[in-house]
Design an enzyme around this catalytic site. Structure first.
Site, short mmCIF file in Angstrom:
data_model
loop_
_atom_site.label_atom_id
_atom_site.label_comp_id
_atom_site.label_asym_id
_atom_site.label_seq_id
_atom_site.Cartn_x
_atom_site.Cartn_y
_atom_site.Cartn_z
CE1 TYR A 100 24.90 56.09 -0.07
CE2 TYR A 100 26.94 56.10 -1.32
CZ TYR A 100 26.25 56.35 -0.15
OH TYR A 100 26.92 56.87 0.93
CD1 TRP A 102 28.28 60.95 -1.12
CD2 TRP A 102 28.73 63.06 -0.48
NE1 TRP A 102 28.61 60.93 0.22
CE2 TRP A 102 28.90 62.21 0.63
CE3 TRP A 102 28.97 64.42 -0.31
CZ2 TRP A 102 29.28 62.68 1.89
CZ3 TRP A 102 29.35 64.88 0.93
CH2 TRP A 102 29.49 64.03 2.03
N1 LIG Z 1 38.52 65.42 1.04
C1 LIG Z 1 37.52 64.54 1.17
N2 LIG Z 1 36.82 64.50 2.33
C2 LIG Z 1 35.82 63.58 2.47
C3 LIG Z 1 35.45 62.69 1.43
C4 LIG Z 1 36.22 62.76 0.22
O1 LIG Z 1 35.98 62.01 -0.73
N3 LIG Z 1 37.24 63.68 0.14
N4 LIG Z 1 34.42 61.81 1.61
C5 LIG Z 1 33.43 62.09 2.67
C6 LIG Z 1 32.67 60.89 2.98
S1 LIG Z 1 31.45 60.41 1.90
C7 LIG Z 1 32.83 60.18 4.12
S2 LIG Z 1 31.83 58.84 4.44
C8 LIG Z 1 33.86 60.53 5.09
C9 LIG Z 1 34.64 59.30 5.52
O2 LIG Z 1 35.41 59.59 6.64
P1 LIG Z 1 36.45 58.51 7.17
O3 LIG Z 1 35.86 57.16 7.03
O4 LIG Z 1 36.87 58.92 8.52
O5 LIG Z 1 37.63 58.76 6.13
P2 LIG Z 1 38.74 57.82 5.48
O6 LIG Z 1 39.65 58.74 4.76
O7 LIG Z 1 38.12 56.74 4.69
O8 LIG Z 1 39.49 57.18 6.71
C10 LIG Z 1 40.13 57.98 7.69
C11 LIG Z 1 41.40 57.32 8.15
O9 LIG Z 1 41.13 56.10 8.83
C12 LIG Z 1 42.37 55.40 8.87
N5 LIG Z 1 42.16 53.96 9.03
C13 LIG Z 1 41.83 53.06 8.07
N6 LIG Z 1 41.75 51.82 8.60
C14 LIG Z 1 42.03 51.94 9.91
C15 LIG Z 1 42.11 51.01 11.00
O10 LIG Z 1 41.87 49.81 10.87
N7 LIG Z 1 42.43 51.53 12.23
C16 LIG Z 1 42.67 52.86 12.41
N8 LIG Z 1 42.94 53.27 13.66
N9 LIG Z 1 42.64 53.73 11.41
C17 LIG Z 1 42.30 53.29 10.18
C18 LIG Z 1 43.05 55.68 7.55
O11 LIG Z 1 44.45 55.88 7.77
C19 LIG Z 1 42.31 56.90 7.03
O12 LIG Z 1 43.15 57.95 6.61
O13 LIG Z 1 34.77 61.46 4.54
C20 LIG Z 1 34.13 62.57 3.94
N10 LIG Z 1 35.14 63.56 3.66
N1 LIG Z 2 37.46 51.31 -1.48
C1 LIG Z 2 36.63 52.22 -0.97
N2 LIG Z 2 35.53 52.57 -1.67
C2 LIG Z 2 34.68 53.48 -1.16
C3 LIG Z 2 34.94 54.11 0.09
C4 LIG Z 2 36.11 53.72 0.81
O1 LIG Z 2 36.38 54.21 1.91
N3 LIG Z 2 36.93 52.80 0.23
N4 LIG Z 2 34.09 55.05 0.56
C5 LIG Z 2 32.70 54.93 0.15
C6 LIG Z 2 31.89 56.08 0.54
S1 LIG Z 2 31.91 56.49 2.21
C7 LIG Z 2 31.10 56.76 -0.33
S2 LIG Z 2 30.02 57.96 0.29
C8 LIG Z 2 31.09 56.45 -1.76
C9 LIG Z 2 30.94 57.71 -2.63
O2 LIG Z 2 30.56 57.36 -3.90
P1 LIG Z 2 29.77 58.36 -4.87
O3 LIG Z 2 28.91 59.28 -4.06
O4 LIG Z 2 29.10 57.56 -5.91
O5 LIG Z 2 30.97 59.17 -5.49
P2 LIG Z 2 31.01 60.55 -6.26
O6 LIG Z 2 32.29 60.59 -7.00
O7 LIG Z 2 30.72 61.66 -5.32
O8 LIG Z 2 29.83 60.40 -7.31
C10 LIG Z 2 28.91 61.39 -7.58
C11 LIG Z 2 28.66 61.45 -9.08
O9 LIG Z 2 27.59 62.37 -9.30
C12 LIG Z 2 27.91 63.22 -10.40
N5 LIG Z 2 27.13 64.45 -10.23
C13 LIG Z 2 27.46 65.60 -9.61
N6 LIG Z 2 26.42 66.47 -9.65
C14 LIG Z 2 25.41 65.85 -10.29
C15 LIG Z 2 24.09 66.22 -10.63
O10 LIG Z 2 23.61 67.30 -10.33
N7 LIG Z 2 23.34 65.29 -11.29
C16 LIG Z 2 23.84 64.08 -11.65
N8 LIG Z 2 23.04 63.23 -12.30
N9 LIG Z 2 25.09 63.71 -11.35
C17 LIG Z 2 25.86 64.57 -10.66
C18 LIG Z 2 29.40 63.39 -10.33
O11 LIG Z 2 29.91 63.77 -11.58
C19 LIG Z 2 29.84 62.00 -9.85
O12 LIG Z 2 30.11 61.16 -10.94
O13 LIG Z 2 32.29 55.76 -2.11
C20 LIG Z 2 32.49 54.58 -1.33
N10 LIG Z 2 33.58 53.81 -1.87
MO LIG Z 3 30.63 58.38 2.53
#
Ligand SMILES: Nc1nc2c(c(=O)[nH]1)N[C@H]1C(S)=C(S)[C@@H](COP(=O)(O)OP(=O)(O)OC[C@H]3O[C@@H](n4cnc5c(=O)[nH]c(N)nc54)[C@H](O)[C@@H]3O)O[C@H]1N2
Ligand SMILES: Nc1nc2c(c(=O)[nH]1)N[C@H]1C(S)=C(S)[C@@H](COP(=O)(O)OP(=O)(O)OC[C@H]3O[C@@H](n4cnc5c(=O)[nH]c(N)nc54)[C@H](O)[C@@H]3O)O[C@H]1N2
Ligand SMILES: [Mo]
Length: 729
Positions: A100, A102
Site C-alpha cells: 500500500y 501513494w
Molecule cells: N497536504 C496534504 N494533503 C493531503 C494529504 C497529505 O498528506 N498532505 N493526504 C491525502 C490523503 S491520502 C487523504 S486520505 C486525505 C485525508 O483527508 P482528511 O481525512 O480529511 O484529512 P485529515 O487532515 O486527516 O483530517 C482533516 C481534519 O479532520 C479533523 N478531525 C479529526 N478528528 C475529528 C473529529 O473527531 N471530529 C471532527 N469534526 N473533526 C476531526 C482534524 O482537525 C483534521 O485537520 O488528505 C489528502 N490530502
Molecule cells: N496516524 C495516522 N496515520 C495515517 C493517517 C492518519 O490520518 N493518521 N493517514 C493514512 C492515509 S489516509 C494514508 S493514504 C497513508 C499514506 O501512506 P503512504 O502512501 O505509504 O505514504 P507516502 O509517504 O506517500 O509513501 C510513499 C512512498 O513511496 C515512495 N515513492 C515515491 N515515488 C516512488 C516510485 O516511483 N517508486 C517507489 N518504489 N517508491 C516511490 C516515497 O519516497 C514514499 O516513501 O498514511 C496513513 N497513515
Molecule cells: Mo489517504
C-alpha cells in the site's frame, strides 16, 4: 530548456539553474498552485537518496542493521531467487504484495501498478483490500447506498460548481481544510478552491480552527470523536421543529422511522454535554439547515477512528432527514475537505494507465491489518460479515509505500517485520521502511523518467518529461521488473515486447479521449486539455428521479438487514452513538491529521517541509492553557507519550487548538536512533497510535486520534538522524 511535469500535489515546470540545480515553478494556468511544490527541487540529490542496491548485514534484526552495497546483477539474482523459492516451497500466497502507498504521480511508472502486474503474472500474491484513506466507508457504504452509489460518494460527489451555485449552507464535519485539497491521487493540472469562495456559507465543525476553508468563517469547535452525537441531536431538532422530510424518508429509505425513533432521546442538551457545543448553537444550526439548501459533508478523517463506520452513516442519515439528497447543492458529500478530486469534475472515459492482469491468488487482508497478519499467520479474522484466515507471508514486497510512516503502533509493526523470511523494498529514498528491508533497490524519481500525468476528472493530460539523469544507479521500476521477469522466465508477458517509451505511446494511442492530437504533437506541447470534461454532477439525482440503487431494497438503507445480520455489536444495522475513550487525567486527545507541508512522508527533507519544523522536529500544536498547565513554552522540545511509545516534537502554542486537544501531523520520518529518549525523536505520531481496526465490519485504519501525555523534555536533546543513510562500506 524547460520541462513539464506533475506530482500528486499539482503540475509544474522544471528548468536548470545557472549552478546546475533544478528550479521548480507551478504550471502556468494553475490558479492556486500548491506550496508543497517547494519540496521537489532540493530532494532530487539529497543525501537520503538510495544510490545503489543494498543488502542488509544481518545482525540485530530488521530496522537495526546496516547495509552493504552490491552490484545490480547480484541484487536482481537474489530477488529472483527469493521469489522463486517462496513460490515453490510455500505457495504463491506466501508472497505479500499489498504494498500500500501513494508512490508518485505518473500513470505508467506508478509503482503499485508495476509491482502488481509483475507479481500477478508470476503466479499471484496475497493482496490488501481497501485504503487507509476511507477504509471504513468503503466497506459500509455499499450496504447503505449500493456499490454504484458508494463509488459515486467516494470518487465523484456533487461537483463543486453545482455546490457553489445552489448551496446556501455547507455543514462541514471535519472542516474543509485548504492544505489537504491541494492533493489528488495522480495530480491535478488546475487547482481551484471553491470553498474559499463560499464566504459566509460554510460552518466548519472541528477541533481545529484552521480546518476552515480560509482564514475567516464560522467555526464550531467540537470534541474529537463526538460528531455522531451532534448529528443525532440535529436530526432530533429537525423532528422537533417539524422539519423532518417524512415523505423523503418513506419513499427513498428503509429504516427512516427506526432512525427517527433512535434520535428521540438524543436531545441538543444531551449532545451539548458530549460534544462541548452549546445547546442553543445546536438548535440554531438545525434551523439554519432546514431554512435553505444544505449540503452536509463528512471528512474522511472522521471515519479513520474506532467505530469510524458511524459518523459517515449518521451523516448520511441526517441528510436523509433533511430530504435534499439528489437535489442540486443539497444532500450528502464525503471528503470535500479531503482531496481536490471529490466534486472535482468527471471525464466520460478512463485514464491511460498501465494494464493490470488478474491476480490468481484470492487471499487478502484488510489493508490496515498488516501487523496482525505478520504476527498471527493462520489465525482467523472477521471482515464484512465473513470469516477469513491470515496467510503465512514469508516474503514481503513493497514498492511505492512507506508502512513505517503510515501504519499505527510502529513498535508493534517493527516486531511484526521480524517475522517474514525476506523483505524487499524499492525506494528512491532511505525511508524507515527501506531500513527494514533485506534487499533495497534504488528507483528513479518522476523527474528522472518520462510519464503521463493525469487524475480522474482532470483538466489536462501532462507530458511528464525526464528533466534529470537517474541518481547514481537508480533504475525505473519497469526496467527492474522486466529484468526480474526475464530471470523468472516471463519477460515477454510482462513487457509485451515494449520499452517504457513504446508503452507511453501505446497507452496514449489507446486512450479513449477524443479528439486527440498525435502523440508527438502532444509531447512537444507538454500538455493537452481533456475533451468533454463535465462539472455538473449532482450525486443521487438519478436515484431521486426514480432509478433504484443497487442495495437489497433499491433504497438508501438507514437500516441494513445485511449488516444487522452480521451480528457485530460494535456495528449494528443502523447508525449508533458509541462514546470515544475518555482522556484520563492529564491526557490530551492527539489529532494525527495530514501534514500541510508535504504529502505524507514524501520529501520530508524538502525545503517547504523543513521550514515547517520547530526546533528541528515536527511541530505539535497545543492550546496555550494546556501548555501553561504543563510548564511548556513556545519552541520547547516536548515528549509525547502513552503506553505504546513516545515521540519528541517542537511545541507550538495556538488557540487554533481547542483546549484538551493537541495536533501532530503524520509524515515526519520515523527516527528510532535514540530509543532511551523516545521511540521516535523526530515526531512521527504513529509511534503513539493504536493498531486496531474500526470494527469487525471494515477493519479500517484508526490512526486519526490517540491519547497522550505531553511533558517538556529536560536533558540533552538527541539529533535527528532520520535522513542519514544506514550504508556502511
Ligand atoms: N497536504 C496534504 N494533503 C493531503 C494529504 C497529505 O498528506 N498532505 N493526504 C491525502 C490523503 S491520502 C487523504 S486520505 C486525505 C485525508 O483527508 P482528511 O481525512 O480529511 O484529512 P485529515 O487532515 O486527516 O483530517 C482533516 C481534519 O479532520 C479533523 N478531525 C479529526 N478528528 C475529528 C473529529 O473527531 N471530529 C471532527 N469534526 N473533526 C476531526 C482534524 O482537525 C483534521 O485537520 O488528505 C489528502 N490530502
Ligand atoms: N496516524 C495516522 N496515520 C495515517 C493517517 C492518519 O490520518 N493518521 N493517514 C493514512 C492515509 S489516509 C494514508 S493514504 C497513508 C499514506 O501512506 P503512504 O502512501 O505509504 O505514504 P507516502 O509517504 O506517500 O509513501 C510513499 C512512498 O513511496 C515512495 N515513492 C515515491 N515515488 C516512488 C516510485 O516511483 N517508486 C517507489 N518504489 N517508491 C516511490 C516515497 O519516497 C514514499 O516513501 O498514511 C496513513 N497513515
Ligand atoms: Mo489517504
Amino acid at each position: 530548456m524547460e520541462w513539464t511535469s506533475s506530482s500528486h500535489w499539482g503540475a509544474f515546470r522544471v528548468s536548470r539553474t545557472a549552478e546546475g540545480g533544478l528550479d521548480v515553478v507551478p504550471r502556468p494556468g494553475d490558479p492556486e498552485p500548491a506550496p508543497l511544490l517547494g519540496n521537489i527541487a532540493g530532494a532530487q540529490r539529497h543525501r537520503s537518496r538510495v544510490a545503489r542496491p543494498a543488502i542488509r548485514r544481518r545482525s540485530q534484526g530488521r530496522g537495526y542493521d546496516s547495509y552493504e552495497e552490491v552490484a545490480w546483477d547480484d541484487a536482481l539474482d537474489l530477488v529472483a531467487e527469493a521469489l522463486h523459492d517462496t513460490r515453490t516451497t510455500h505457495g504463491h500466497n506466501a508472497i505479500f504484495g499489498g504494498s500500500y502507498g501513494w508512490a508518485s504521480a505518473g500513470r505508467f511508472h506508478h509503482a503499485q501498478s508495476q509491482l502488481h502486474r509483475f507479481l500477478a503474472l508470476g503466479g499471484g500474491y496475497t493482496r490488501s483490500r481497501n485504503t487507509y484513506s476511507f477504509g471504513a466507508s468503503e466497506v459500509v457504504l455499499p450496504h447503505i447506498v449500493g456499490r454504484r452509489g458508494a463509488y459515486g460518494v467516494l470518487s465523484q460527489g456533487t461537483d463543486w460548481p453545482v455546490v457553489a451555485a445552489h448551496t446556501d449552507l455547507i455543514v462541514a464535519f471535519g472542516g474543509l481544510r485548504r492544505s489537504t485539497r491541494y492533493v489528488t491521487p495522480g495530480g491535478r493540472a488546475t487547482n481551484k478552491s471553491y470553498p474559499g469562495r463560499m464566504r459566509g456559507r460554510v460552518v466548519s465543525i472541528s477541533p481545529l480552527r484552521d480546518d476552515r476553508p480560509g482564514p475567516e468563517g464560522e467555526w464550531l469547535p467540537i470534541r474529537p470523536g463526538t460528531d455522531v452525537a451532534l448529528m443525532l441531536a440535529l436530526a432530533h431538532q429537525l423532528v422537533a421543529d417539524g422539519q423532518a422530510d417524512l415523505d423523503f424518508l418513506a419513499r427513498f429509505t428503509v429504516g427512516g422511522e427506526r432512525f427517527l425513533e433512535s434520535v428521540q432521546t438524543r436531545t441538543p442538551e444531551w449532545a451539548a454535554g458530549v460534544c462541548g457545543i452549546g445547546k442553543s448553537a445546536i438548535v440554531e444550526l438545525a434551523r439554519r439547515m432546514a431554512a435553505g439548501r444544505t449540503f452536509i459533508t463528512v471528512s474522511w478523517s472522521l471515519q479513520r477512528a474506532p467505530n469510524g463506520e458511524q459518523p459517515m452513516w449518521a451523516g448520511l442519515a441526517l441528510a436523509a432527514v433533511l430530504g435534499q439528497i439528489g437535489l442540486p447543492g443539497g444532500g450528502f458529500g464525503h471528503g470535500y475537505g479531503s482531496t481536490g478530486g471529490v466534486g472535482g469534475g468527471r471525464l466520460p472515459y478512463g485514464l491511460p494507465a498501465f494494464p493490470q492482469v488478474m491476480n490468481p491468488v484470492t487471499d487478502f487482508i484488510p489493508v490496515a491489518r498488516i501487523a496482525d497478519m505478520l504476527l498471527h499467520p493462520g489465525e482467523p479474522f472477521d471482515y464484512d460479515g465473513g470469516g477469513y484466515t491470515y496467510p503465512d507471508a514469508k516474503l514481503v514486497y513493497w514498492a511505492g509505500g512507506n508502512p513505517f510512516h503510515h501504519h499505527q503502533d510502529l513498535t508493534r509493526l517493527r516486531r511484526a517485520f521480524q517475522r517474514p523470511r525476506t523483505v524487499i523494498v524499492h525506494e528512491p529514498f532511505w525511508t524507515a521502511t527501506a531500513r527494514h528491508a533485506d534487499i533495497v533497490l534504488p528507483v528513479t524519481t518522476t523527474l528522472e523518467r518520462d510519464d503521463l500525468g493525469i487524475s480522474h476528472g482532470d483538466t489536462h493530460l501532462i507530458a511528464m518529461k525526464q528533466a534529470d539523469e537517474p541518481y547514481e544507479q537508480a533504475r525505473d521500476e519497469y526496467d527492474i521488473f522486466a529484468a526480474l521477469a526475464g530471470r523468472l522466465g516471463y519477460a515477454d508477458a510482462f513487457t509485451q515486447g515494449r520499452t517504457s517509451g513504446q508503452w507511453l505511446r501505446h497507452l496514449y494511442d489507446r486512450w479513449r479521449a477524443e479528439p486527440k492530437k498525435p502523440f508527438d504533437e502532444f509531447w512537444a506541447d507538454g500538455e493537452m486539455a481533456t475533451p468533454d470534461r463535465r462539472e455538473d454532477t449532482v450525486l443521487f439525482s438519478e436515484f431521486r428521479a426514480g432509478k433504484p440503487l443497487d442495495t437489497p431494497s433499491g433504497r438508501i438503507e438507514l437500516f441494513s438487514a445485511t449488516v444487522a445480520g452480521f451480528g457485530y455489536p460494535e456495528c449494528p444495522g443502523h447508525p449508533v452513538w458509541i462514546a470515544p475513550r475518555e482522556p484520563a487525567s492529564g491526557e490530551l486527545v492527539l489529532i494525527c491529521n495530514q501534514p500541510g507541508t508535504r504529502l505524507h512522508s514524501q520529501l520530508d527533507m524538502g525545503a517547504f517541509s523543513q521550514a515547517g519544523k520547530r526546533s528541528g522536529r515536527e511541530p505539535v500544536r497545543l492550546n496555550p492553557a494546556d501548555a501553561a498547565a504543563r510548564g511548556i513554552t513556545e519552541g520547547d522540545v516536548v515528549r509525547l507519550h502513552n503506553e505504546r511509545g513516545s515521540v519528541l516534537a517542537g511545541a507550538v502554542l495556538s488557540d487554533d487548538c481547542t483546549p484538551g486537544v493537541a495536533q501532530l501531523s503524520t509524515g515526519a520520518w520515523w527516527d528510532a536512533s535514540a530509543p532511551d529518549v523516545a521511540t521516535c525523536v523526530h515526531g512521527n505520531p504513529n509511534a503513539l497510535t493504536t493498531d486496531i481496526g474500526t470494527s469487525r465490519l471494515a477493519q479500517g485504519c484508526t490512526g486519526q486520534l490517540t491519547w497522550v501525555e505531553i511533558t517538556r523534555l529536560d536533558g540533552p536533546v538527541p539529533p535527528v538522524r532520520a535522513y542519514d543513510p544506514p550504508v556502511r562500506s
